[in-house]
Design a protein around this motif. Structure first.
Motif, PDB file in Angstrom:
ATOM      1  N   VAL A  88       0.834  -1.202   0.000  1.00  0.00           N
ATOM      2  CA  VAL A  88       0.000   0.000   0.000  1.00  0.00           C
ATOM      3  C   VAL A  88       0.869   1.253   0.000  1.00  0.00           C
ATOM      4  CG1 VAL A  88      -1.787   1.272   1.219  1.00  0.00           C
ATOM      5  CG2 VAL A  88      -1.905  -1.206   1.097  1.00  0.00           C
ATOM      6  N   ALA A  89       1.904   1.268   0.823  1.00  0.00           N
ATOM      7  CA  ALA A  89       2.811   2.418   0.845  1.00  0.00           C
ATOM      8  C   ALA A  89       3.457   2.607  -0.522  1.00  0.00           C
ATOM      9  CB  ALA A  89       3.872   2.233   1.921  1.00  0.00           C
ATOM     10  N   GLY A  90       3.904   1.517  -1.129  1.00  0.00           N
ATOM     11  CA  GLY A  90       4.533   1.611  -2.442  1.00  0.00           C
ATOM     12  C   GLY A  90       3.587   2.114  -3.510  1.00  0.00           C
ATOM     13  N   LEU A  91       2.352   1.630  -3.491  1.00  0.00           N
ATOM     14  CA  LEU A  91       1.372   2.053  -4.491  1.00  0.00           C
ATOM     15  C   LEU A  91       1.022   3.530  -4.331  1.00  0.00           C
ATOM     16  CD1 LEU A  91      -0.951  -1.080  -4.376  1.00  0.00           C
ATOM     17  CD2 LEU A  91       0.462  -0.372  -6.319  1.00  0.00           C
ATOM     18  N   LEU A  92       0.814   3.961  -3.106  1.00  0.00           N
ATOM     19  CA  LEU A  92       0.485   5.366  -2.879  1.00  0.00           C
ATOM     20  C   LEU A  92       1.654   6.282  -3.250  1.00  0.00           C
ATOM     21  CD1 LEU A  92      -1.435   4.965   0.486  1.00  0.00           C
ATOM     22  CD2 LEU A  92      -2.410   5.764  -1.675  1.00  0.00           C
ATOM     23  N   LEU A  93       2.867   5.858  -2.914  1.00  0.00           N
ATOM     24  CA  LEU A  93       4.041   6.644  -3.295  1.00  0.00           C
ATOM     25  C   LEU A  93       4.171   6.702  -4.812  1.00  0.00           C
ATOM     26  CD1 LEU A  93       6.589   8.182  -2.489  1.00  0.00           C
ATOM     27  CD2 LEU A  93       7.781   5.975  -2.317  1.00  0.00           C
ATOM     28  N   ALA A  94       3.953   5.578  -5.481  1.00  0.00           N
ATOM     29  CA  ALA A  94       4.038   5.544  -6.943  1.00  0.00           C
ATOM     30  C   ALA A  94       2.998   6.456  -7.576  1.00  0.00           C
ATOM     31  CB  ALA A  94       3.863   4.114  -7.442  1.00  0.00           C
ATOM     32  N   SER A  95       1.784   6.463  -7.027  1.00  0.00           N
ATOM     33  CA  SER A  95       0.742   7.328  -7.595  1.00  0.00           C
ATOM     34  C   SER A  95       1.112   8.802  -7.453  1.00  0.00           C
ATOM     35  CB  SER A  95      -0.611   7.040  -6.936  1.00  0.00           C
ATOM     36  OG  SER A  95      -0.611   7.393  -5.562  1.00  0.00           O
ATOM     37  N   GLY A  96       1.727   9.166  -6.328  1.00  0.00           N
ATOM     38  CA  GLY A  96       2.163  10.545  -6.154  1.00  0.00           C
ATOM     39  C   GLY A  96       3.270  10.930  -7.117  1.00  0.00           C
ATOM     40  N   ILE A  97       4.213  10.017  -7.344  1.00  0.00           N
ATOM     41  CA  ILE A  97       5.287  10.278  -8.308  1.00  0.00           C
ATOM     42  C   ILE A  97       4.706  10.410  -9.713  1.00  0.00           C
ATOM     43  CG2 ILE A  97       7.353   9.295  -9.380  1.00  0.00           C
ATOM     44  CD1 ILE A  97       7.949   7.967  -6.660  1.00  0.00           C
ATOM     45  N   GLY A  98       3.729   9.561 -10.052  1.00  0.00           N
ATOM     46  CA  GLY A  98       3.092   9.650 -11.358  1.00  0.00           C
ATOM     47  C   GLY A  98       2.395  10.981 -11.557  1.00  0.00           C
ATOM     48  N   ALA A  99       1.663  11.438 -10.542  1.00  0.00           N
ATOM     49  CA  ALA A  99       0.974  12.732 -10.643  1.00  0.00           C
ATOM     50  C   ALA A  99       1.973  13.867 -10.826  1.00  0.00           C
ATOM     51  CB  ALA A  99       0.121  12.960  -9.396  1.00  0.00           C
ATOM     52  N   PHE A 100       3.058  13.835 -10.065  1.00  0.00           N
ATOM     53  CA  PHE A 100       4.105  14.854 -10.212  1.00  0.00           C
ATOM     54  C   PHE A 100       4.668  14.867 -11.627  1.00  0.00           C
ATOM     55  CE2 PHE A 100       8.712  15.212 -10.581  1.00  0.00           C
ATOM     56  CZ  PHE A 100       8.910  16.540 -10.249  1.00  0.00           C
ATOM     57  N   ALA A 101       4.954  13.692 -12.174  1.00  0.00           N
ATOM     58  CA  ALA A 101       5.584  13.617 -13.489  1.00  0.00           C
ATOM     59  C   ALA A 101       4.635  14.051 -14.603  1.00  0.00           C
ATOM     60  CB  ALA A 101       6.095  12.197 -13.749  1.00  0.00           C
ATOM     61  N   VAL A 102       3.339  13.761 -14.472  1.00  0.00           N
ATOM     62  CA  VAL A 102       2.367  14.246 -15.457  1.00  0.00           C
ATOM     63  C   VAL A 102       2.408  15.770 -15.509  1.00  0.00           C
ATOM     64  CG1 VAL A 102      -0.092  14.513 -15.948  1.00  0.00           C
ATOM     65  CG2 VAL A 102       0.823  12.260 -15.409  1.00  0.00           C
ATOM     66  N   TYR A 103       2.355  16.395 -14.356  1.00  0.00           N
ATOM     67  CA  TYR A 103       2.400  17.862 -14.263  1.00  0.00           C
ATOM     68  C   TYR A 103       3.692  18.404 -14.866  1.00  0.00           C
ATOM     69  CZ  TYR A 103       2.831  22.452 -11.973  1.00  0.00           C
ATOM     70  OH  TYR A 103       3.020  23.788 -11.712  1.00  0.00           O
ATOM     71  N   THR A 104       4.821  17.816 -14.503  1.00  0.00           N
ATOM     72  CA  THR A 104       6.124  18.346 -14.900  1.00  0.00           C
ATOM     73  C   THR A 104       6.376  18.184 -16.387  1.00  0.00           C
ATOM     74  OG1 THR A 104       7.055  17.920 -12.707  1.00  0.00           O
ATOM     75  CG2 THR A 104       8.612  18.127 -14.540  1.00  0.00           C
ATOM     76  N   TYR A 105       6.139  16.989 -16.922  1.00  0.00           N
ATOM     77  CA  TYR A 105       6.526  16.743 -18.307  1.00  0.00           C
ATOM     78  C   TYR A 105       5.518  17.290 -19.308  1.00  0.00           C
ATOM     79  CZ  TYR A 105      10.621  14.491 -16.687  1.00  0.00           C
ATOM     80  OH  TYR A 105      11.846  14.285 -16.098  1.00  0.00           O
ATOM     81  N   LEU A 106       4.301  17.546 -18.880  1.00  0.00           N
ATOM     82  CA  LEU A 106       3.391  18.305 -19.731  1.00  0.00           C
ATOM     83  C   LEU A 106       3.959  19.702 -19.968  1.00  0.00           C
ATOM     84  CD1 LEU A 106       0.713  18.661 -21.219  1.00  0.00           C
ATOM     85  CD2 LEU A 106      -0.341  19.294 -19.047  1.00  0.00           C
ATOM     86  N   GLN A 107       4.488  20.310 -18.926  1.00  0.00           N
ATOM     87  CA  GLN A 107       5.090  21.632 -19.070  1.00  0.00           C
ATOM     88  C   GLN A 107       6.357  21.586 -19.918  1.00  0.00           C
ATOM     89  OE1 GLN A 107       5.618  23.704 -15.375  1.00  0.00           O
ATOM     90  NE2 GLN A 107       3.521  23.389 -14.710  1.00  0.00           N
ATOM     91  N   VAL A 108       7.167  20.547 -19.735  1.00  0.00           N
ATOM     92  CA  VAL A 108       8.399  20.439 -20.518  1.00  0.00           C
ATOM     93  C   VAL A 108       8.084  20.327 -22.006  1.00  0.00           C
ATOM     94  CG1 VAL A 108      10.409  18.985 -21.000  1.00  0.00           C
ATOM     95  CG2 VAL A 108       9.747  19.440 -18.630  1.00  0.00           C
TER      96      VAL A 108
END
Length: 304
Positions: A88-108
């Protein structure tokens, strides 16, 4: 007859009868590799990929790439390992990293001044697209695998997280974006960031004020009202905001080191505080999920 059950919150697979979440682990590991490769190919390391943007925005991208290479990519590997050790910790951490990367690389990808400024970033579009798709896949695969029966959190932690999210709303609107927007409307030539690269300027305004602020406000109010859905959303949201804080702080540091005319040390310190608060809140949320279970975390067999 043999019955196989597994504990849902601390060890083993996340729920009875469910297979180990291999796909989310593979997605977040691949995402981390893509983030690291992008940083290595860019001006931070090899300069093979040259961004089409102004010096001011280039300093911001250098900071973002540094955060990606030294913080986000290693954290993605940690998330992939945790998916198998503390699902559960791994999945929640992964989802947060995914959300961050969507935001960041859309801008890039979207925030380049194509055809107007020199560079070759468009030749690396397949790589950037792959990172963006992996970010989407990581978020969706990890989030859908998270069980609904997360452990309860203290009322104090709920209030602190809700208050912090609402503070972010105020900070982004009044501390980060209002003054630059007023200058862009009244005296655009006085704002180097806007005059040199208007595309990323308005893209960041759109995403922060149109995505980050509304989600933070809604979730913050939900936490203050003790809504169950808000507690579940808080895990990836606080993770993503903490990572955004790391990235923006790195941008501010690079801008100050390069004597950028738009450098704002006060805002950099503000984002450093923002990062520390959200990292601390995220750590408090994750702590129960990372504790070793009191029972055997392996598969339990009972035959009859």
């Amino acid at each position: 007859m043999t019955i196989i059950s597994t504990p849902g919150l601390h060890g083993g697979p996340p729920a009875t009868g469910l297979r180990r979440p291999v796909l989310p682990a593979a997605a977040v590991a691949a995402l981390g590799a893509g983030i690291a490769l992008t940083a290595l190919l860019g001006p931070l390391v090899s300069d093979l990929m040259r961004y089409r943007t102004s010096p001011t925005t280039l300093n911001q991208l250098l900071g973002s790439d540094a955060a990606g290479l030294f913080v986000i990519a290693p954290l993605a590997v940690v998330a992939a390992v945790l998916v198998f050790r503390r699902p559960v910790a791994g999945l929640l951490l992964a989802s947060g990293i995914g959300a961050f990367a969507v935001y960041t690389y859309l801008q890039v990808i979207v925030g380049q001044e194509y055809l107007r400024l020199p560079g070759n970033v468009e030749r690396f579009f397949p790589l950037l697209l792959a990172v963006f798709v992996l970010a989407e896949a990581t978020f969706v695969l990890a989030w859908r695998a998270v069980p609904t029966d997360l452990p309860p959190v203290s009322r104090r932690l709920e209030l602190a997280a809700g208050g912090a999210l609402l503070a972010v709303v105020v900070f982004l609107v009044f501390g980060q974006h209002l003054r630059p927007m007023l200058l862009a409307w009244s005296d655009p030539a006085s704002l180097t960031e806007y005059a040199s690269s208007p595309t990323p300027f308005w893209l960041v305004k759109l995403m922060d004020l149109g995505i980050v602020v509304p989600i933070a406000a809604i979730t913050g109010i939900g936490l203050l009202r003790r809504a169950a859905w808000a507690r579940r959303v808080a895990y990836p949201l606080l993770t993503a905001y903490a990572l955004l804080g790391v990235s923006v702080t790195a941008m501010g540091v690079v801008m100050s080191l390069h004597a950028d005319p738009d450098a704002a040390p006060g805002l950099t310190v503000g984002f450093l505080v923002f990062t520390a608060i959200f990292a601390g809140l995220a750590a408090a949320l994750y702590r129960p999920l990372l504790r070793r279970p009191t029972a055997d975390p392996g598969e339990r067999h009972a035959s009859g």
